[in-house]
Design a protein around this motif. Structure first.
Motif, PDB file in Angstrom:
ATOM      1  N   GLU A  33      31.103  41.910  38.464  1.00 10.38           N
ATOM      2  CA  GLU A  33      32.275  42.077  39.314  1.00 10.38           C
ATOM      3  C   GLU A  33      32.417  43.559  39.634  1.00 10.38           C
ATOM      4  OE1 GLU A  33      34.387  39.912  40.640  1.00 10.38           O
ATOM      5  OE2 GLU A  33      33.710  38.087  39.619  1.00 10.38           O
ATOM      6  N   GLY A  34      33.255  43.857  40.632  1.00 14.92           N
ATOM      7  CA  GLY A  34      33.685  45.229  40.842  1.00 14.92           C
ATOM      8  C   GLY A  34      34.921  45.427  39.978  1.00 14.92           C
ATOM      9  N   LEU A  35      36.091  45.234  40.565  1.00 14.87           N
ATOM     10  CA  LEU A  35      37.312  44.994  39.794  1.00 14.87           C
ATOM     11  C   LEU A  35      37.820  43.666  40.338  1.00 14.87           C
ATOM     12  CD1 LEU A  35      39.139  46.441  37.607  1.00 14.87           C
ATOM     13  CD2 LEU A  35      40.710  46.853  39.497  1.00 14.87           C
ATOM     14  N   PRO A  36      37.957  42.648  39.495  1.00 13.20           N
ATOM     15  CA  PRO A  36      38.073  41.262  39.973  1.00 13.20           C
ATOM     16  C   PRO A  36      39.417  40.937  40.619  1.00 13.20           C
ATOM     17  CG  PRO A  36      38.260  41.342  37.588  1.00 13.20           C
ATOM     18  CD  PRO A  36      37.891  42.725  38.030  1.00 13.20           C
ATOM     19  N   ILE A  37      39.433  40.902  41.941  1.00 16.10           N
ATOM     20  CA  ILE A  37      40.660  40.610  42.675  1.00 16.10           C
ATOM     21  C   ILE A  37      41.152  39.203  42.375  1.00 16.10           C
ATOM     22  CG2 ILE A  37      41.597  40.233  44.989  1.00 16.10           C
ATOM     23  CD1 ILE A  37      40.048  42.614  45.947  1.00 16.10           C
ATOM     24  N   ALA A  38      40.254  38.227  42.263  1.00 14.79           N
ATOM     25  CA  ALA A  38      40.698  36.853  42.000  1.00 14.79           C
ATOM     26  C   ALA A  38      41.460  36.766  40.686  1.00 14.79           C
ATOM     27  CB  ALA A  38      39.499  35.910  41.982  1.00 14.79           C
ATOM     28  N   ALA A  39      41.043  37.532  39.676  1.00 19.28           N
ATOM     29  CA  ALA A  39      41.760  37.533  38.397  1.00 19.28           C
ATOM     30  C   ALA A  39      43.118  38.211  38.537  1.00 19.28           C
ATOM     31  CB  ALA A  39      40.928  38.232  37.327  1.00 19.28           C
ATOM     32  N   LEU A  40      43.186  39.284  39.326  1.00 20.56           N
ATOM     33  CA  LEU A  40      44.470  39.934  39.575  1.00 20.56           C
ATOM     34  C   LEU A  40      45.425  38.994  40.306  1.00 20.56           C
ATOM     35  CD1 LEU A  40      43.261  43.485  40.677  1.00 20.56           C
ATOM     36  CD2 LEU A  40      44.401  42.900  38.537  1.00 20.56           C
ATOM     37  N   GLU A  41      44.903  38.252  41.273  1.00 22.12           N
ATOM     38  CA  GLU A  41      45.722  37.289  42.003  1.00 22.12           C
ATOM     39  C   GLU A  41      46.231  36.196  41.071  1.00 22.12           C
ATOM     40  OE1 GLU A  41      43.675  37.672  46.431  1.00 22.12           O
ATOM     41  OE2 GLU A  41      42.893  36.212  44.991  1.00 22.12           O
ATOM     42  N   ALA A  42      45.357  35.729  40.165  1.00 21.17           N
ATOM     43  CA  ALA A  42      45.774  34.688  39.224  1.00 21.17           C
ATOM     44  C   ALA A  42      46.849  35.202  38.274  1.00 21.17           C
ATOM     45  CB  ALA A  42      44.564  34.181  38.442  1.00 21.17           C
ATOM     46  N   ALA A  43      46.706  36.449  37.821  1.00 22.73           N
ATOM     47  CA  ALA A  43      47.737  37.043  36.968  1.00 22.73           C
ATOM     48  C   ALA A  43      49.063  37.128  37.716  1.00 22.73           C
ATOM     49  CB  ALA A  43      47.299  38.429  36.495  1.00 22.73           C
ATOM     50  N   ASP A  44      49.007  37.520  38.983  1.00 25.10           N
ATOM     51  CA  ASP A  44      50.207  37.610  39.806  1.00 25.10           C
ATOM     52  C   ASP A  44      50.881  36.244  39.938  1.00 25.10           C
ATOM     53  OD1 ASP A  44      52.045  38.869  41.589  1.00 25.10           O
ATOM     54  OD2 ASP A  44      50.918  38.086  43.281  1.00 25.10           O
ATOM     55  N   ALA A  45      50.077  35.186  39.976  1.00 17.56           N
ATOM     56  CA  ALA A  45      50.614  33.826  40.096  1.00 17.56           C
ATOM     57  C   ALA A  45      51.156  33.297  38.774  1.00 17.56           C
ATOM     58  CB  ALA A  45      49.531  32.890  40.626  1.00 17.56           C
ATOM     59  N   GLY A  46      50.938  34.030  37.680  1.00 15.72           N
ATOM     60  CA  GLY A  46      51.432  33.597  36.384  1.00 15.72           C
ATOM     61  C   GLY A  46      50.486  32.722  35.598  1.00 15.72           C
ATOM     62  N   ALA A  47      49.231  32.665  36.012  1.00 16.96           N
ATOM     63  CA  ALA A  47      48.267  31.818  35.315  1.00 16.96           C
ATOM     64  C   ALA A  47      47.760  32.493  34.040  1.00 16.96           C
ATOM     65  CB  ALA A  47      47.076  31.520  36.224  1.00 16.96           C
ATOM     66  N   PRO A  48      47.553  31.745  32.958  1.00 20.03           N
ATOM     67  CA  PRO A  48      46.806  32.284  31.816  1.00 20.03           C
ATOM     68  C   PRO A  48      45.380  32.611  32.249  1.00 20.03           C
ATOM     69  CG  PRO A  48      47.984  30.270  31.229  1.00 20.03           C
ATOM     70  CD  PRO A  48      48.032  30.372  32.723  1.00 20.03           C
ATOM     71  N   LEU A  49      44.774  33.657  31.657  1.00 24.39           N
ATOM     72  CA  LEU A  49      43.457  34.121  32.080  1.00 24.39           C
ATOM     73  C   LEU A  49      42.465  34.095  30.930  1.00 24.39           C
ATOM     74  CD1 LEU A  49      44.265  37.330  34.198  1.00 24.39           C
ATOM     75  CD2 LEU A  49      44.231  34.940  34.927  1.00 24.39           C
ATOM     76  N   LEU A  50      41.253  33.613  31.220  1.00 19.28           N
ATOM     77  CA  LEU A  50      40.129  33.665  30.298  1.00 19.28           C
ATOM     78  C   LEU A  50      38.944  34.212  31.083  1.00 19.28           C
ATOM     79  CD1 LEU A  50      38.908  33.027  27.507  1.00 19.28           C
ATOM     80  CD2 LEU A  50      38.392  30.721  28.371  1.00 19.28           C
ATOM     81  N   LEU A  51      38.472  35.403  30.700  1.00 17.18           N
ATOM     82  CA  LEU A  51      37.464  36.119  31.472  1.00 17.18           C
ATOM     83  C   LEU A  51      36.263  36.467  30.609  1.00 17.18           C
ATOM     84  CD1 LEU A  51      39.849  38.782  33.115  1.00 17.18           C
ATOM     85  CD2 LEU A  51      39.462  36.424  33.856  1.00 17.18           C
ATOM     86  N   SER A  52      35.094  36.561  31.237  1.00 19.96           N
ATOM     87  CA  SER A  52      33.925  37.087  30.534  1.00 19.96           C
ATOM     88  C   SER A  52      34.171  38.553  30.196  1.00 19.96           C
ATOM     89  CB  SER A  52      32.667  36.946  31.396  1.00 19.96           C
ATOM     90  OG  SER A  52      32.813  37.671  32.604  1.00 19.96           O
TER      91      SER A  52
END
Length: 370
Positions: free
Chosen positions: A287-306
């Motif tokens: 990744e570069g800096l993962p925008i999709a993960a930032l968007e998911a955090a903004d939506a309030g989703a729990p995150l599990l990332l490599s």
């Protein structure tokens, strides 16, 4: 008036991709920030609606591109640089290291050049040996010839400064950002309802992954993990492939009945799915800096990332990461209650605020253009 021409991206609005999301979030804010800048986004004809010459205060122009995985970006960027020169641009801002192959040409034409390095694209599995060599050459051209190089993650800047110490003074870290306070409208909510119904998923009871169907996104790792689970959750993968892809076909073949592919969806619909998911998973190898993960955090989703460096740059708790490519570790992580992976959305928004990012980018321009 500073005339800025932006290129290297496919286009805006609503074109899937990290660079495209970055530009669509950044440049309208930057345009609103200062009446002393005039921004033109030069995309590629297949992705730019000729009828939409103005988008969120920006001028949008499409130039031709060779419809080829390896030639599309560089061919369109070269034409964009020439167009910028003809239009008397003060600055051309090139996004990504493939398009950055044109940095030297832009300098020869007398343009001021900024390059945003979104990540080591040569680490992507889809590229062959020649393409990887050209991407590395694009990175080298940016580091040698650009007036400023913007890196979207601190770990990336550290690596580049180590490899190109002579460019340390011209290389800065400015991250991607969180979209901020996105609210899906009735149409997006209805489309999300349709998508979930079509794939047999219910609110709060599915795992979501978002990204193009390319090897570096690691979706094969995620599918293997789901296939090994005795009681796998419903897994919804949102994204598509731009060109015919043997990797995408392989993913479809190996997917079990609990794995469903939703294809490419508008950003508002993706946000609504992120808001409703039990868990957002990003198993990427690159990744570069993962925008999709930032968007998911903004939506309030729990995150599990490599646990690759770019994902760790988000600064989440250790529990939010699993060893990249480790299917067994991912199986164990997915077996845990999703609430284990909750994140502090406000802290993420504060750290990756697009308005502050726009102001920092404006300062980059103003530093070398009177």
């Amino acid at each position: 008036m500073i005339r800025i021409f932006v290129t290297g991206l496919r286009g805006i609005p609503d074109v899937m991709g990290g660079v495209e999301s970055h530009c669509e979030a950044l440049y309208p804010r930057l345009q609103r920030l200062s009446s002393a800048v005039e921004i033109t986004v030069v995309g590629r004809v297949p992705y730019v609606d000729a009828a939409k010459t103005r988008v969120a205060g920006l001028t949008v122009k499409g130039v031709p591109a060779v419809r080829s995985t390896s030639l599309e970006a560089i061919s369109s960027t070269l034409l964009a640089v020439l167009y910028a020169r003809l239009r008397r641009a003060d600055i051309v801002h090139i996004h990504a290291i493939g398009p950055a192959l044109t940095t030297g040409i832009a300098r020869m034409l007398g343009l001021k050049v900024v390059v945003t390095h979104h990540g080591k694209d040569y680490a992507r599995g889809k590229w062959g040996r020649l393409a990887k060599a050209m991407l590395k050459r694009g990175e080298r051209a940016a580091m040698r010839h650009a007036h400023r190089v913007i890196c979207v993650s601190p770990s990336l800047r550290e690596e580049l400064v180590s490899a190109f110490p002579e460019a340390a003074g011209r290389t800065v870290y400015i991250p991607n950002g969180v979209p901020g306070a996105a609210v899906a409208g009735d149409t997006a909510r209805a489309e999300a309802d349709r998508v979930l119904a079509a794939h047999g998923a219910r609110d709060g009871e599915f795992v979501l992954a978002v990204g193009r169907l390319v090897p570096e996104k690691g979706f094969d790792t995620l599918i293997d993990a789901a296939n090994r689970m005795a009681s796998p959750p419903k897994l919804l993968i949102v994204g598509g492939s731009e060109h015919r892809s043997s990797y995408a076909e392989r993913l479809t073949r190996k997917a079990g009945p609990q794995v469903r592919f939703a294809g490419m969806l508008p950003r508002e619909v993706v946000f609504e799915l992120q808001r409703r998911t039990a868990l957002f998973v990003m198993p990427s190898f690159h990744e570069g800096l993962p925008i999709a993960a930032l968007e998911a955090a903004d939506a309030g989703a729990p995150l599990l990332l490599s646990d690759i460096a770019a994902n760790r740059d988000l600064g989440l708790a250790p529990v939010n990461y699993f060893p990249v490519g480790d299917v067994d570790a991912l199986v164990a992580a997915l077996a845990q209650p999703p609430r284990c992976y909750a994140v502090d959305a406000d802290a993420v928004r504060d750290r990756f605020d697009w308005n502050r990012i726009a102001a920092e980018t404006l300062r980059v321009y103003e530093a070398f253009v009177p």
